[in-house]
Design an enzyme around this catalytic site. Structure first.
Site, PDB file in Angstrom:
ATOM      1  N   LYS A  63       1.006  -0.999   0.159  1.00 42.56           N
ATOM      2  CA  LYS A  63       0.173   0.137   0.080  1.00 42.56           C
ATOM      3  C   LYS A  63       0.997   1.077  -0.219  1.00 42.56           C
ATOM      4  CE  LYS A  63      -3.640   2.614   0.893  1.00 42.56           C
ATOM      5  NZ  LYS A  63      -4.409   2.058   1.970  1.00 42.56           N
ATOM      6  N   VAL A  64       0.870   2.023  -1.129  1.00 42.00           N
ATOM      7  CA  VAL A  64       1.690   2.789  -1.193  1.00 42.00           C
ATOM      8  C   VAL A  64       1.250   4.660  -1.719  1.00 42.00           C
ATOM      9  CG1 VAL A  64       3.731   2.248  -1.836  1.00 42.00           C
ATOM     10  CG2 VAL A  64       1.771   2.608  -3.829  1.00 42.00           C
ATOM     11  N   SER A  65       1.439   5.617  -1.433  1.00 39.40           N
ATOM     12  CA  SER A  65       1.093   6.548  -2.378  1.00 39.40           C
ATOM     13  C   SER A  65       0.591   6.464  -3.864  1.00 39.40           C
ATOM     14  CB  SER A  65       1.320   7.879  -2.019  1.00 39.40           C
ATOM     15  OG  SER A  65       1.831   8.496  -0.236  1.00 39.40           O
ATOM     16  N   THR A 118       0.876  11.140  -1.034  1.00 43.48           N
ATOM     17  CA  THR A 118      -0.306  12.135  -2.239  1.00 43.48           C
ATOM     18  C   THR A 118      -0.693  13.053  -1.958  1.00 43.48           C
ATOM     19  OG1 THR A 118      -1.349   9.675  -2.921  1.00 43.48           O
ATOM     20  CG2 THR A 118      -2.876  12.338  -3.573  1.00 43.48           C
ATOM     21  N   ALA A 119      -0.697  12.673  -0.212  1.00 44.13           N
ATOM     22  CA  ALA A 119      -1.217  14.358   0.935  1.00 44.13           C
ATOM     23  C   ALA A 119      -0.130  15.399   0.522  1.00 44.13           C
ATOM     24  CB  ALA A 119      -1.007  13.886   2.218  1.00 44.13           C
ATOM     25  N   HIS A 162      -5.746   9.709   7.353  1.00 38.10           N
ATOM     26  CA  HIS A 162      -6.654   9.025   8.481  1.00 38.10           C
ATOM     27  C   HIS A 162      -7.668   9.498   8.880  1.00 38.10           C
ATOM     28  CE1 HIS A 162      -3.572   6.214   6.513  1.00 38.10           C
ATOM     29  NE2 HIS A 162      -2.877   6.592   6.509  1.00 38.10           N
TER      30      HIS A 162
END
Length: 288
Positions: A63-65, A118-119, A162
């Site tokens: 699980k990655v950006s 991404t944030a 989150h």
């Protein structure tokens, strides 16, 4: 944690976060409840760690950006399910000061969860237009340490992801901006946050099996939410069960089961726009 296997097949290494959306999505597969699925060996890690793992080529499934994709698509393929993409779920910029605006971030220290998240990519796109003087120092902290750091004055502002969307007021913090509102308002697309990638070297047959396993795990989670509850709460870092439920409800949606054309279009827009601003390398390797 390794899912049960009766054959000699090597378990696939999968790394995702301990956040409720990930544990909810992968519970059935991780516990060997998806018939015919490849066995997996699960590791939990924060997004900054999984992004770095992907760049080093470590791990079968991660699980990655979405922002890290241009750096890793030579070795990994984007899977069309299992990730986090949606509306009304963007990262927030927070400070201690009520009524603070974008210009108040000029020259200030900002904590972010990963410089290749991404944030942070969305923050850079937003700040380029909203903070003409630019922010000051950017420091990377695990996402669960950002709000305490802002509250305690260790940093001036924090970019949070989150469940922080549901809990930041409890830290006495105030919202400066919502990166999801910025993204959706300027592009009309849902916001791409976390992607599931798998090594191309697994081959087409195993990649199909992985995709099928994730989709089946998602369906089981939706069909029987109670089955994963203990697993979700055990890894949710003392999160209130109601917050965990809200977290799952926001981040696990139709795009989790299938990115579809709308999801892929959002990802292409993010990567194309960021490349056009010189924030990411250009890539044409995004799989459909």
């Amino acid at each position: 944690m390794t899912s049960p296997t009766t054959g000699a097949e090597r378990p696939l290494g999968i790394t995702y976060s301990p956040c409720p959306n990930d544990t909810f999505v992968f519970h059935a597969w991780a516990h060997g409840r998806v018939a015919g699925a490849p066995p997996v060996d699960v590791t939990f890690a924060d997004i900054d760690i999984t992004n770095a793992m992907a760049e080093r080529g470590e791990g079968d499934i991660l699980k990655v950006s979405y922002a890290v994709l241009p750096y890793v698509l030579d070795r990994y393929t984007l899977l069309p399910c299992g990730g986090a993409l949606g509306r009304g779920c963007g990262p927030l910029v927070l400070t201690r000061t009520e009524g603070a605006g974008p210009l108040d971030l000029t020259g200030r220290t900002v904590a972010v969860p990963s410089v290749k998240s991404t944030a942070y990519l969305l923050f850079r796109l937003w700040a380029a237009a909203q903070v003409p003087g630019g922010v000051g120092e950017v420091v990377v902290l695990p996402f669960h340490e950002i709000m305490p750091a802002v509250r305690d004055g260790k940093v001036d502002a924090g970019l949070v992801i989150h469940e922080a969307r549901f809990t930041y007021r409890g830290y006495g913090l105030h919202k400066v901006a919502d990166m999801g509102e910025f993204w959706e308002g300027t592009t009309g697309h849902p916001i791409p946050l976390g992607a599931i990638i798998a090594k191309r070297s697994l081959g087409e047959e195993r990649l199909r099996a992985v995709t099928d396993a994730i989709r089946a795990s998602v369906r089981q989670a939706w069909d029987d939410p109670a089955a994963s509850r203990a697993y979700v709460l055990a890894h949710a870092q003392e999160m209130d069960p109601a917050v965990a439920d809200a977290h799952i409800g926001l981040y696990v949606n139709d795009f989790t089961a299938d990115l579809g054309e709308a999801g892929h279009a959002a990802v292409r827009e993010l990567l194309t726009r960021a490349a056009g601003e010189g924030l990411l390398p250009a890539t044409t390797a995004l799989d459909s």
